[in-house]
Design a protein around this motif. Sequence first.
Motif, PDB file in Angstrom:
ATOM      1  N   SER A  72     -22.476  29.096 -36.058  1.00 19.17           N
ATOM      2  CA  SER A  72     -21.922  29.938 -35.109  1.00 19.17           C
ATOM      3  C   SER A  72     -22.048  29.060 -33.626  1.00 19.17           C
ATOM      4  CB  SER A  72     -23.239  30.932 -34.680  1.00 19.17           C
ATOM      5  OG  SER A  72     -23.060  31.915 -36.106  1.00 19.17           O
ATOM      6  N   PRO A  73     -20.934  29.586 -32.880  1.00 17.79           N
ATOM      7  CA  PRO A  73     -20.608  28.883 -31.666  1.00 17.79           C
ATOM      8  C   PRO A  73     -21.800  29.046 -30.686  1.00 17.79           C
ATOM      9  CG  PRO A  73     -19.484  30.974 -31.431  1.00 17.79           C
ATOM     10  CD  PRO A  73     -20.132  30.863 -32.946  1.00 17.79           C
ATOM     11  N   PRO A  74     -21.909  28.040 -29.766  1.00 13.62           N
ATOM     12  CA  PRO A  74     -23.012  28.111 -28.551  1.00 13.62           C
ATOM     13  C   PRO A  74     -22.254  28.876 -27.448  1.00 13.62           C
ATOM     14  CG  PRO A  74     -21.750  25.983 -28.615  1.00 13.62           C
ATOM     15  CD  PRO A  74     -21.243  26.690 -29.908  1.00 13.62           C
ATOM     16  N   PHE A  75     -23.346  29.182 -26.590  1.00  9.15           N
ATOM     17  CA  PHE A  75     -22.897  30.019 -25.453  1.00  9.15           C
ATOM     18  C   PHE A  75     -22.862  29.001 -24.367  1.00  9.15           C
ATOM     19  CE2 PHE A  75     -23.770  32.400 -21.600  1.00  9.15           C
ATOM     20  CZ  PHE A  75     -22.808  33.406 -21.834  1.00  9.15           C
ATOM     21  N   MET A  76     -21.906  28.954 -23.600  1.00 11.54           N
ATOM     22  CA  MET A  76     -21.678  28.078 -22.534  1.00 11.54           C
ATOM     23  C   MET A  76     -21.329  28.668 -21.385  1.00 11.54           C
ATOM     24  SD  MET A  76     -19.557  24.477 -22.890  1.00 11.54           S
ATOM     25  CE  MET A  76     -17.751  25.316 -22.889  1.00 11.54           C
ATOM     26  N   ARG A  77     -21.758  28.216 -20.306  1.00 15.83           N
ATOM     27  CA  ARG A  77     -21.243  28.813 -18.843  1.00 15.83           C
ATOM     28  C   ARG A  77     -21.513  27.753 -17.825  1.00 15.83           C
ATOM     29  NH1 ARG A  77     -25.887  31.197 -15.665  1.00 15.83           N
ATOM     30  NH2 ARG A  77     -27.883  30.500 -16.537  1.00 15.83           N
ATOM     31  N   VAL A  78     -20.604  27.882 -16.602  1.00 17.41           N
ATOM     32  CA  VAL A  78     -20.747  26.994 -15.418  1.00 17.41           C
ATOM     33  C   VAL A  78     -21.833  27.447 -14.696  1.00 17.41           C
ATOM     34  CG1 VAL A  78     -19.395  26.029 -13.708  1.00 17.41           C
ATOM     35  CG2 VAL A  78     -18.175  26.468 -15.542  1.00 17.41           C
ATOM     36  N   LEU A  79     -22.723  26.518 -14.185  1.00 14.43           N
ATOM     37  CA  LEU A  79     -23.647  26.718 -13.248  1.00 14.43           C
ATOM     38  C   LEU A  79     -23.080  26.293 -11.881  1.00 14.43           C
ATOM     39  CD1 LEU A  79     -26.714  25.400 -15.195  1.00 14.43           C
ATOM     40  CD2 LEU A  79     -26.000  27.726 -14.995  1.00 14.43           C
ATOM     41  N   THR A  80     -22.657  25.031 -11.558  1.00 17.04           N
ATOM     42  CA  THR A  80     -22.160  24.554 -10.322  1.00 17.04           C
ATOM     43  C   THR A  80     -20.973  23.651 -10.534  1.00 17.04           C
ATOM     44  OG1 THR A  80     -23.960  22.833 -10.409  1.00 17.04           O
ATOM     45  CG2 THR A  80     -24.544  24.897  -9.071  1.00 17.04           C
ATOM     46  N   PRO A  81     -20.259  23.356  -9.727  1.00 13.08           N
ATOM     47  CA  PRO A  81     -20.057  24.161  -8.460  1.00 13.08           C
ATOM     48  C   PRO A  81     -19.400  25.646  -8.907  1.00 13.08           C
ATOM     49  CG  PRO A  81     -18.293  22.593  -8.790  1.00 13.08           C
ATOM     50  CD  PRO A  81     -19.163  22.403  -9.773  1.00 13.08           C
ATOM     51  N   ARG A  82     -19.064  26.557  -7.869  1.00  9.54           N
ATOM     52  CA  ARG A  82     -18.367  27.766  -8.101  1.00  9.54           C
ATOM     53  C   ARG A  82     -16.860  27.373  -8.466  1.00  9.54           C
ATOM     54  NH1 ARG A  82     -23.102  28.618  -8.744  1.00  9.54           N
ATOM     55  NH2 ARG A  82     -24.308  30.213  -7.791  1.00  9.54           N
ATOM     56  N   LEU A  83     -16.308  27.815  -9.376  1.00  8.51           N
ATOM     57  CA  LEU A  83     -14.869  27.465  -9.691  1.00  8.51           C
ATOM     58  C   LEU A  83     -14.107  28.784  -9.856  1.00  8.51           C
ATOM     59  CD1 LEU A  83     -15.492  24.854 -12.733  1.00  8.51           C
ATOM     60  CD2 LEU A  83     -15.158  24.395 -10.435  1.00  8.51           C
ATOM     61  N   ASN A 115     -10.261  30.179 -11.063  1.00  8.10           N
ATOM     62  CA  ASN A 115      -9.279  29.909 -12.246  1.00  8.10           C
ATOM     63  C   ASN A 115      -9.804  28.996 -13.214  1.00  8.10           C
ATOM     64  OD1 ASN A 115      -7.407  31.767 -10.644  1.00  8.10           O
ATOM     65  ND2 ASN A 115      -6.899  29.925  -9.112  1.00  8.10           N
ATOM     66  N   GLY A 116      -8.998  28.275 -13.792  1.00  7.63           N
ATOM     67  CA  GLY A 116      -9.343  27.374 -14.780  1.00  7.63           C
ATOM     68  C   GLY A 116     -10.103  28.092 -16.038  1.00  7.63           C
ATOM     69  N   TYR A 117     -10.016  29.286 -16.220  1.00  5.08           N
ATOM     70  CA  TYR A 117     -10.322  30.273 -17.293  1.00  5.08           C
ATOM     71  C   TYR A 117     -12.005  30.363 -17.013  1.00  5.08           C
ATOM     72  CZ  TYR A 117      -5.792  29.105 -19.102  1.00  5.08           C
ATOM     73  OH  TYR A 117      -4.427  29.054 -19.592  1.00  5.08           O
ATOM     74  N   VAL A 118     -12.467  30.215 -15.796  1.00  6.54           N
ATOM     75  CA  VAL A 118     -13.783  30.571 -15.621  1.00  6.54           C
ATOM     76  C   VAL A 118     -13.853  31.844 -15.097  1.00  6.54           C
ATOM     77  CG1 VAL A 118     -15.931  29.590 -14.442  1.00  6.54           C
ATOM     78  CG2 VAL A 118     -14.262  27.959 -15.410  1.00  6.54           C
ATOM     79  N   LEU A 119     -14.946  32.739 -15.545  1.00  8.49           N
ATOM     80  CA  LEU A 119     -14.836  34.064 -14.923  1.00  8.49           C
ATOM     81  C   LEU A 119     -16.169  34.293 -14.020  1.00  8.49           C
ATOM     82  CD1 LEU A 119     -13.076  35.714 -17.793  1.00  8.49           C
ATOM     83  CD2 LEU A 119     -11.816  34.909 -15.931  1.00  8.49           C
ATOM     84  N   ASP A 120     -16.391  35.659 -13.968  1.00  9.47           N
ATOM     85  CA  ASP A 120     -17.557  36.060 -13.198  1.00  9.47           C
ATOM     86  C   ASP A 120     -18.919  35.452 -14.067  1.00  9.47           C
ATOM     87  OD1 ASP A 120     -16.125  37.007 -11.412  1.00  9.47           O
ATOM     88  OD2 ASP A 120     -16.266  39.314 -12.040  1.00  9.47           O
ATOM     89  N   GLY A 121     -19.897  35.101 -13.346  1.00 11.78           N
ATOM     90  CA  GLY A 121     -21.021  34.693 -14.086  1.00 11.78           C
ATOM     91  C   GLY A 121     -20.854  33.236 -14.602  1.00 11.78           C
ATOM     92  N   GLY A 122     -19.821  32.835 -14.468  1.00 12.87           N
ATOM     93  CA  GLY A 122     -19.634  31.270 -14.954  1.00 12.87           C
ATOM     94  C   GLY A 122     -19.110  31.283 -16.222  1.00 12.87           C
ATOM     95  N   ALA A 123     -18.844  32.662 -16.858  1.00 11.94           N
ATOM     96  CA  ALA A 123     -18.437  32.729 -18.286  1.00 11.94           C
ATOM     97  C   ALA A 123     -16.941  31.992 -18.580  1.00 11.94           C
ATOM     98  CB  ALA A 123     -17.993  34.160 -18.609  1.00 11.94           C
ATOM     99  N   ILE A 124     -16.686  31.418 -19.548  1.00 16.12           N
ATOM    100  CA  ILE A 124     -15.805  30.660 -19.960  1.00 16.12           C
ATOM    101  C   ILE A 124     -14.748  31.221 -21.006  1.00 16.12           C
ATOM    102  CG2 ILE A 124     -14.775  28.432 -20.654  1.00 16.12           C
ATOM    103  CD1 ILE A 124     -17.656  27.281 -19.788  1.00 16.12           C
ATOM    104  N   CYS A 125     -13.340  31.438 -20.789  1.00 14.54           N
ATOM    105  CA  CYS A 125     -12.557  32.121 -21.611  1.00 14.54           C
ATOM    106  C   CYS A 125     -11.909  30.953 -22.429  1.00 14.54           C
ATOM    107  CB  CYS A 125     -11.434  32.757 -20.704  1.00 14.54           C
ATOM    108  SG  CYS A 125     -10.231  33.625 -21.747  1.00 14.54           S
ATOM    109  N   MET A 126     -12.389  30.669 -23.576  1.00 15.96           N
ATOM    110  CA  MET A 126     -12.026  29.778 -24.626  1.00 15.96           C
ATOM    111  C   MET A 126     -12.170  30.279 -26.118  1.00 15.96           C
ATOM    112  SD  MET A 126     -13.308  26.288 -23.152  1.00 15.96           S
ATOM    113  CE  MET A 126     -12.931  25.340 -24.774  1.00 15.96           C
ATOM    114  N   GLU A 127     -10.972  30.423 -26.871  1.00 16.19           N
ATOM    115  CA  GLU A 127     -11.250  31.136 -28.295  1.00 16.19           C
ATOM    116  C   GLU A 127     -12.135  30.111 -29.098  1.00 16.19           C
ATOM    117  OE1 GLU A 127      -8.153  32.716 -31.700  1.00 16.19           O
ATOM    118  OE2 GLU A 127      -7.602  31.269 -30.170  1.00 16.19           O
TER     119      GLU A 127
END
Length: 275
Positions: free
Chosen positions: A179-190, A192-204
């Motif tokens: 099963s896939p890992p859960f990945m999110r951005v912490l810093t810096p705040r980005l 666009n670039g498929y990074v959404l609220d909370g640092g969620a990443i939009c990748m299939e």
Amino acid sequence: MATLLRKIGLIRLHDRDTEDPKHYQGSFKGSKSNQKNNTKHCNTSSDNNILNPPDTKTKKFEQSNKDKPPGKEKQTSKDIKEKQQVAASKAPATPLQPLVPHRQHCTQVRTRRLMKELQEIKRLADNFITVELADDNLFEWNVKLHQVDRDSALWQDMKDTNTEYILLNISFPDNFPFSPPFMRVLTPRLENGYVLDGGAICMELLTPRGWSSAYTVEAVMRQFAASLVKGQGRICRKTGKSKKSFSRKDAEATFKSLVKTHEKYGWVSPPVSDG
């Protein structure tokens, strides 16, 4: 004198003849009956000595049988047979071997896989990413992305803001790598670039539908770096947005929402081949 003796003798003979013979008979009968009674008494006592013990046992046996409810012994033996048959039917034909719990097996697979990947990341020559365990937890990594496309606006933003890396948090589920890992951005705040609220990443490829157990953390991070550039990601310099907290709860809620949307309308994130 002789005449006198004869008279005396005649008188005795007369008295004997005139006595009631029943008297003698009674005495004789009495003696015979006494003998019979004595004999019978002896026989009775001897009978008691010889026959009484087995007679008593027989009576006790008969009394014990009377005290027992009828058919109890047969019923008990029948019940025992039925219980034995039920136990035999429930008993397995062959002894079962103890099975390794599924959770324990998955933990072993996940541990071996992550240890192997850590070693491979340390051997990277280009210092593309570095990894630190979050609170010494092997199943949660803080990954530093040091490089993106040097011709991109994002790279220029990193130089202007003295940002040495983009920090991400990766959590590996129990059944990783299946099963896939859960990945999110912490810093810096980005932005666009498929990074959404909370640092969620939009990748299939981070969804169960797009994930493959062959994907490594290094490959996922290279794909993420490519999607940042293709999605025109920038470091957020607006005061209000930069101070907005990126919590895991917000990231998970955003990720679930975007997965539902893309499953309905399709995915537009760059394919793996573009990385």
